[in-house]
Motif scaffolding. Structure first.
Motif, mmCIF file in Angstrom:
data_model
loop_
_atom_site.group_PDB
_atom_site.id
_atom_site.type_symbol
_atom_site.label_atom_id
_atom_site.label_comp_id
_atom_site.label_asym_id
_atom_site.label_seq_id
_atom_site.Cartn_x
_atom_site.Cartn_y
_atom_site.Cartn_z
ATOM 1 N N VAL A 531 30.538 28.223 46.864
ATOM 2 C CA VAL A 531 30.433 30.115 47.425
ATOM 3 C C VAL A 531 30.071 30.510 46.129
ATOM 4 O O VAL A 531 30.834 30.586 45.204
ATOM 5 C CB VAL A 531 31.560 31.023 48.402
ATOM 6 N N VAL A 532 29.634 31.941 46.342
ATOM 7 C CA VAL A 532 29.031 32.535 45.307
ATOM 8 C C VAL A 532 29.681 33.520 45.567
ATOM 9 O O VAL A 532 30.119 34.424 46.547
ATOM 10 C CB VAL A 532 27.343 32.730 44.616
ATOM 11 N N LEU A 533 30.246 34.565 44.298
ATOM 12 C CA LEU A 533 30.592 35.937 44.831
ATOM 13 C C LEU A 533 30.668 36.757 43.497
ATOM 14 O O LEU A 533 30.400 36.045 42.040
ATOM 15 C CB LEU A 533 31.939 36.278 44.887
ATOM 16 N N ALA A 534 29.460 37.592 43.491
ATOM 17 C CA ALA A 534 28.989 38.764 42.214
ATOM 18 C C ALA A 534 29.872 40.260 42.551
ATOM 19 O O ALA A 534 29.402 41.004 43.365
ATOM 20 C CB ALA A 534 28.173 38.659 41.713
ATOM 21 N N LEU A 554 40.828 45.273 34.280
ATOM 22 C CA LEU A 554 39.318 45.601 35.072
ATOM 23 C C LEU A 554 38.901 45.376 34.297
ATOM 24 O O LEU A 554 38.654 45.187 32.897
ATOM 25 C CB LEU A 554 39.722 47.164 35.049
ATOM 26 N N SER A 555 37.286 44.809 35.550
ATOM 27 C CA SER A 555 36.443 43.926 34.418
ATOM 28 C C SER A 555 35.202 45.598 34.388
ATOM 29 O O SER A 555 35.011 46.071 35.371
ATOM 30 C CB SER A 555 36.014 43.260 35.136
ATOM 31 N N SER A 556 35.202 45.585 33.627
ATOM 32 C CA SER A 556 33.683 46.204 33.262
ATOM 33 C C SER A 556 31.988 45.303 33.111
ATOM 34 O O SER A 556 31.408 46.554 34.462
ATOM 35 C CB SER A 556 33.676 47.267 32.032
ATOM 36 N N GLN A 557 32.268 44.851 32.931
ATOM 37 C CA GLN A 557 31.088 43.270 33.001
ATOM 38 C C GLN A 557 30.668 43.129 34.635
ATOM 39 O O GLN A 557 31.792 43.070 35.392
ATOM 40 C CB GLN A 557 31.338 42.770 32.436
ATOM 41 N N SER A 558 29.964 43.376 35.060
ATOM 42 C CA SER A 558 29.438 42.196 36.703
ATOM 43 C C SER A 558 29.763 40.887 36.101
ATOM 44 O O SER A 558 30.152 40.164 35.530
ATOM 45 C CB SER A 558 27.580 42.373 36.111
ATOM 46 N N LYS A 559 30.294 40.875 37.306
ATOM 47 C CA LYS A 559 31.368 39.260 36.841
ATOM 48 C C LYS A 559 30.978 38.352 38.873
ATOM 49 O O LYS A 559 30.162 38.373 39.053
ATOM 50 C CB LYS A 559 32.694 39.618 37.485
ATOM 51 N N LEU A 560 30.963 36.964 38.155
ATOM 52 C CA LEU A 560 30.075 35.783 39.046
ATOM 53 C C LEU A 560 31.024 34.926 39.052
ATOM 54 O O LEU A 560 31.871 34.700 38.436
ATOM 55 C CB LEU A 560 28.743 35.555 38.025
ATOM 56 N N THR A 561 31.814 34.865 40.559
ATOM 57 C CA THR A 561 32.118 33.615 40.757
ATOM 58 C C THR A 561 32.004 32.782 41.449
ATOM 59 O O THR A 561 31.560 33.039 42.454
ATOM 60 C CB THR A 561 33.727 34.501 40.816
#
Lengths: 1030, 179
Positions: A531-534, A554-561
């Motif tokens: 499963v990919v979440l972004a 808090l994350s400022s960057q775009s994150k990929l999980t």
């Protein structure tokens, strides 16, 4: 100076101006009232319906929207109903009519906008908003109109080419219903048409015509309670265009001068009900609130229009206000005004549009200018800190995301603390607003900053924003992030509980996963393996990170999980942060890879376990992405206003394919993806589903598979595609009645749609047979690709073979029927044409049939055709055999080598096994490790076996038979179905033998007959049959 | 014939399910069933749907007539009409009963549906009783009743036929005194 009185019963109430000082109101009691003045005690009422939502007036006609979702026209004098103008599926929320009374535009809760020609009553429908429409407004110059929606956007539409030329985002908090919206979203167009005032959170933003760039803004502030949350709701210009009025959802009314942006008048509505409509006429402001009350304010602006005496408070503006200002003067004034406030390195002039572009380009590329700006501002604030407060500087730091800005920021902060405590808060909130607004623009401009003005606008009008296939709009509180053949992912955004559910269709495959959405994921995809979440990442959070204490969490960057479903070890999840200022636009996952498109036009490919693989630069701004096994299918906006696509094969088995997506005219991509068998499909907003499956001269081409819209009974219905499965011959979709997206609850059910190639004359028997033939060919092709492409199948090989055989037989059967149909209607040329498509077995039957029906010329021609085909096939096979021999030789050599290698490898593995075994005998993990090594061991064996077995089976896979031997044909057609060509033929044969027996004696042995006879009963070794016995 | 048998017959009605498993078509005497694809609606007999539902292998797609609005409409029609009205399904009572027992979660507003179905049933049975009463009192020889469902007929069958028989017997044995 205000009064309030009862106008309608409780509920949303609208007001509009009529002529001669009269005005109209309408409300939830379903009446339209005509008032002669505010104090009119005897107003005229027109009964319209049970509820009324919006009203407009133009040259003696009243336009009212009622609860039947219809827009009705009434005569102002006689109060008679003149007819229905247009209708929607949900209540109409706003109406506007252009100056010359030729067009009317109205928006509805069903997300649609209609532009109606008032002479012909024909309408054009505009869709683009993802939430109910709040308001529509016409350009005074009649070139554009603008709409705002509950999704927090405003869209500018061109009336000439019906395109959306600009979208402003995040103007106000999103809401689901037009009644609940925090902002009424009523923007105003300056009477000269050059300036548009848009309510945006706590500001009024002023945009310039044509360029749609933010010129300046006015901040609204509540001195009494600076921390109060409010939204600007309604904006209106004064009739003479000198002042701008803003009404908030907290019942505050502000009047500013647009010349020097100073606050001239403030009014607080005492009743606790928000104002929902407002008009400004001469020196009075009429408004209605949500409780059905009507109010009147007579603003006491010091330099009022009625008395031109200048007062001491507004000296600056009053001088200029006396003159009747032209727009150009006004804008020049604004520029000079801004210039005085701006940092010195930004020289603006109204005529050159490049300047603001450049400015923002620099702003994006790096933030140096920002810093300068910032420093300047802070310096300036040292010198004249008071000025900031006075003039509401609009260029106070936009973004504060560079680390080295910290110092500046602190200094600024100190200063502010010293001077005005409230200023800080305001600026902070302003920054938020500003950056939120700019976010979208900035993204777009990364790609576009270099381009010239015209190109820029062209791009803006045609660009399709990135989206995930089978997802519902972000504005919804409950939405589908993804729905495909594996599972579905739902996002819940209820306050305080933001979560994501990952559900699998096949319950035995994996249990449902429930996670907290702490990183703000908005994009997701699911495959059998992962499963990919972004999360898109955002500028606001970036600022917070610098500014506040919360920063670390808090994350400022775009994150990929990525969550792995079948992991070898215990770590089931991995994360990766994108680079700063690179934002994920769309993601996809397949069985073998994870990929994402970013705002930098990068297509980043990862292995399932997190290995960074290929980085591909896309030729355009990405729109949508899908993956299957090792293929990635991506669509993008290419430079020449078309939508391009690329298919990349990361296993380098094929070449990458590029091209233009076959969208129908003016259509956008609605869905894009692979079928369950791995063939690319795309569905456009005009209802066409296209597939790339057919080969024309060795290259695959796009062809339409189905027009889904033609099967819909109602115009407002839509299909929301979820997937395509060739093996089951179906298109999986959700039928959405009167909407474009399904709701999460109640859970929508899938509809399975049949493939229906858009053939002409669909009702005739011939077309139906043609359809069956092509459909089955299509499925057969699809399945063949599937066999080629996938290594580990989720179906048995037998099942696939059976399916393919079924498709083949059905296709052959349809073709045979077509042939017979042509023969029956004496169209021999057509029969011959059909025969050319047939394979040898079917052709043999065709020859048989034609001889029996005594179409002898045809039979003769078919015979020649069969000979040709047989020869070609023979040649092919000869080649194949030769190649195989070569390969066999090579392989046997290689196998020998490999066997040697393998034996050494095996001994090595055994050794290591032994070591491992020794090492981990005590530990419990020993089993798994041993298993895994065993797996590799057996794998290598498998490969070996496969290679050796595969090669000799190639000729045997396509058992070659004498096409003219009777046994061959009948042996092939051992299908269980009753309708198989064989049985049909048998029937026909039976019939024919009866009739032919009579005439048999009269037949003269013509050469053709001889030929056919000899072929049909041909013993091996005779004629062309001898080809096959070599 | 008792009510269980009627229910057994009703279980042959087709109903749509959304399976959460994959399986090939299987061939039964009554007809082919399947293939089953996860999340793709498939038609199966009610007995099989119940079987799958009990094993959590599927979600039952409620037939369109099992909705509060539709049933209310049916009930109003039934109330206003003198005669029996056509039911949406010849086994409406049995099907809703089975579904309510095995999959109440799959039926929106199951409680209301339950009471509505019961109301409709009571209404129709009351109608049937009163018409039977009338029929016997009027001493007619035959009467025609349309749109009765199997279960409804079955509930009165035993009583009615026996009563009529007894009446007939009585009539034959009581001498005619009047004439």
């Amino acid at each position: 100076m205000h009064t309030v009185r009862y106008a309608h019963c409780e509920g949303y109430t609208d007001v509009c101006l009529a002529e001669n000082g009269k005005f109209l109101t309408t409300g939830e009691d379903g009446d339209v009232r005509i008032w002669n003045g505010f104090d009119d005690l005897d107003s005229t009422s027109i009964r319209v319906g049970d509820k009324c939502y919006a009203i407009a007036y133009k040259s003696g006609k009243i336009y009212v929207a009622d609860e039947m979702n219809e827009l009705k026209r009434y005569d102002f004098e006689t109060n008679e109903l003149l007819g229905v103008i247009t209708s929607f599926t949900l209540p109409i929320t706003s109406i506007a009519i252009n100056k010359s009374n030729t067009h009317l535009v109205c928006g509805s809760s069903d997300f649609e906008i209609h532009l109606v020609d008032l002479n012909t009553l024909k309408f054009t429908s505009f869709s683009g908003h993802d939430a109910p429409i709040l308001s529509v407004t016409f350009d005074p110059l009649e070139k554009y109109f603008v709409s705002t929606s509950c999704d927090g956007t405003a869209k500018f539409w061109s009336m000439s080419n019906l395109n959306n030329c600009k979208t402003l985002n995040n103007l106000h908090p999103k809401s689901n219903d037009f009644i609940d919206s925090k902002s009424r979203g009523k923007l105003a167009w300056h009477k000269d048409g050059g300036l548009i005032a848009v309510p945006c959170e706590k500001d009024i933003h002023f945009y310039e015509r044509e360029t749609w760039l933010l010129k300046f803004k006015i901040n609204l502030k509540n001195d009494g309670n600076p921390s109060e949350e409010f939204n600007a709701s309604i904006i209106s210009f004064s009739p003479d265009g000198k002042y701008v009025l803003a009404c908030t959802n907290t019942q505050m009314v502000y009047v500013h001068s647009i010349i020097n942006k100073s606050l001239l008048y403030k009014y607080s509505y005492t009743k606790k009900s928000p104002i929902c409509s407002l008009v400004w006429e001469k020196n009075e402001i009429l408004f209605c609130d949500i409780k059905g009350n009507m109010g009147q304010i007579k603003p006491t602006i010091k330099d009022d229009i009625s008395d031109n005496s200048s007062s001491s408070e507004t000296k600056k503006s009053s001088k200029k206000n006396d003159e009747n200002l032209e727009m150009d003067d006004l804008l020049n004034l604004l520029d000079s005004d801004e210039k005085s406030n701006d940092s010195t390195d930004l020289k603006k002039s109204r005529d050159s549009l490049k300047e603001p572009n450049k400015k923002r380009k620099r702003l994006n590329d790096d933030d140096e200018d920002e810093e300068n700006n910032h420093k300047n501002v802070s310096n300036k604030s040292k010198n004249s800190s008071k000025k900031i407060n006075d003039d509401d500087d609009d260029d106070i730091p936009l973004t504060l995301d560079d680390e080295d800005e910290n110092d500046d920021f602190e200094s600024l902060e100190k200063l502010k603390e010293k001077t005005y405590n409230s200023v800080k808060n305001e600026i902070m909130t302003m920054d938020d607003n500003m950056s939120e607004n700019n976010e979208e623009k900035i993204d777009e401009e990364i790609e576009l900053s270099e381009k010239k003005k015209e190109e820029l606008f062209k791009e803006f009008s045609n660009i399709q924003p990135a989206f995930q296939s089978s997802s519902t709009p972000l504005a919804l509180l409950e939405r589908f992030m993804c729905w495909n053949s594996i599972g579905l992912i739902t996002q819940f955004c209820t306050e305080g509980d933001e979560s994501i559910d990952i559900e699998f269709h096949n319950a035995s495959f994996h249990h449902t996963i429930h996670i907290k959405n702490q990183f703000g994921y908005t994009m997701a995809d699911v495959s059998k393996e992962a499963v990919v979440l972004a999360s898109p990442g955002s500028k606001i959070e970036e600022e917070l990170e610098v500014n506040s204490v919360l920063s670390s969490s808090l994350s400022s960057q775009s994150k990929l999980t990525v969550i792995l479903l079948n992991s070898l070890d215990t770590t089931k999840e991995w994360n990766i942060d994108m680079l700063k200022k690179e934002y994920i636009k769309c993601v996809c996952v397949s069985r073998n890879l994870v990929a994402c498109c970013t705002s930098r036009k990068f297509l980043r490919v990862f292995g399932l376990a997190g290995t960074q693989k290929e980085i591909i630069v896309l030729p355009g701004v990405p729109i949508c992405l899908s993956a299957y096994d090792n293929c990635i299918f991506v669509a993008y906006n290419s430079s020449n206003c078309t939508t391009g696509y690329s298919i990349y094969y990361t296993d380098s088995a094929h070449e990458a394919e590029h091209g233009i997506l076959p969208l129908s005219e003016n259509a956008k991509i609605e869905w894009l993806g692979f079928s369950d068998e791995g063939n690319p499909y795309v569905y456009d907003s005009n209802g066409y589903l296209h597939s790339k499956l057919w080969s024309v001269s060795k290259t695959k081409v796009w062809s339409p598979v189905s027009n889904l819209r033609s099967t819909l009974s109602h115009k407002t219905d839509n299909y929301w595609i979820v997937g395509v499965a060739e093996r089951n011959q179906m298109i999986k979709a959700v039928l959405c009645r009167a909407s474009r997206y399904p709701q999460v609850l109640p859970r929508p059910t899938l509809t399975t749609l049949q493939f229906a190639l858009p053939l002409i004359d669909a009702d005739s028997e011939k077309t139906q047979l043609e359809m069956t033939f092509w459909k089955n060919q299509h499925f057969k092709n699809g399945m063949k690709n599937y066999i080629c492409s996938s290594g580990n199948l989720d179906m048995d090989q037998d099942d696939i073979d059976e399916k393919v055989e079924n498709f083949e037989n059905s296709a052959r059967e349809a073709l045979m029927k077509l042939f017979m149909l042509a023969c029956k209607s004496n169209k021999e040329q057509r029969a011959y044409e059909i025969a050319t498509i047939m394979d040898l077995d079917a052709l043999q039957l065709a020859i048989k049939y034609s001889t029996k029906t005594r179409a002898l010329v045809l039979a003769q021609n078919l015979n020649i055709l069969a000979e040709k085909k047989a020869e070609i096939e023979y040649q092919k096979e000869k080649q194949l055999i030769e190649e195989n021999e070569k390969r066999n030789n090579y392989l046997t050599e290689r196998n020998e080598n490999q066997e040697n290698n393998l034996s050494t490898m095996r001994s090595q593995i055994d050794e290591t096994n032994g070591i491992i075994f020794e090492k981990v005998t005590q530990s419990t993990t020993q089993k798994t490790l041993n298993n895994s090594t065993k797996i590799t061991d057996s794998d290598s064996q498998d490969i070996e076996i496969e290679e050796t077995t595969r090669t000799p089976t190639i000729p045997s896979n396509t058992p070659r038979l004498n096409p003219f031997a009777k046994t061959g044909a009948s042996a092939r057609f051992n299908t269980p179905s009753n309708d198989s060509p064989k049985s049909i033929l048998n029937q026909i044969e039976e019939k024919l033998t009866k009739s032919s027996n009579k005439e048999k004696d009269t037949w003269k042995p013509t050469p053709t007959r001889k030929l056919t006879k000899s072929k049909l009963s041909g013993t091996p070794g005779n004629g062309i049959g001898s080809f096959f016995n070599k | 014939m008792d009510n269980e048998e009627v229910e057994f017959i009703a279980e042959n009605e087709l109903i749509t399910i959304i399976p959460n498993f994959q399986y090939k078509t299987f061939y039964l005497i009554g007809g082919d069933i399947g293939p089953f694809e996860p999340s793709v609606p498939t038609q199966v007999p009610l007995w099989l749907a119940v079987h799958f539902r009990q094993r959590q292998k599927c979600r039952i797609e409620c037939p369109s007539w099992i909705s509060v609005e539709k049933l209310e409409e049916i009930m109003n029609n039934e109330k206003s009409s003198e005669l029996f009205t056509q039911m949406p399904n010849a086994h409406y009572m049995e099907i809703t009963n089975v579904l309510l027992n095995c999959a109440p979660q799959d039926i929106p507003r199951a409680d209301e549906v339950k009471t509505l179905i019961k109301d409709i049933w009571d209404l129709r049975i009351a109608k049937l009783r009163s018409s039977m009463n009338e029929f016997i009192k009027s001493e007619s020889l035959h009467a025609k009743v349309n749109n009765l469902t199997l279960l409804e007929i079955n509930t009165v069958r035993n009583l009615l036929t026996k009563t009529l028989k007894e009446l007939h017997n009585l009539k034959q044995h009581v001498p005619v005194t009047d004439e």
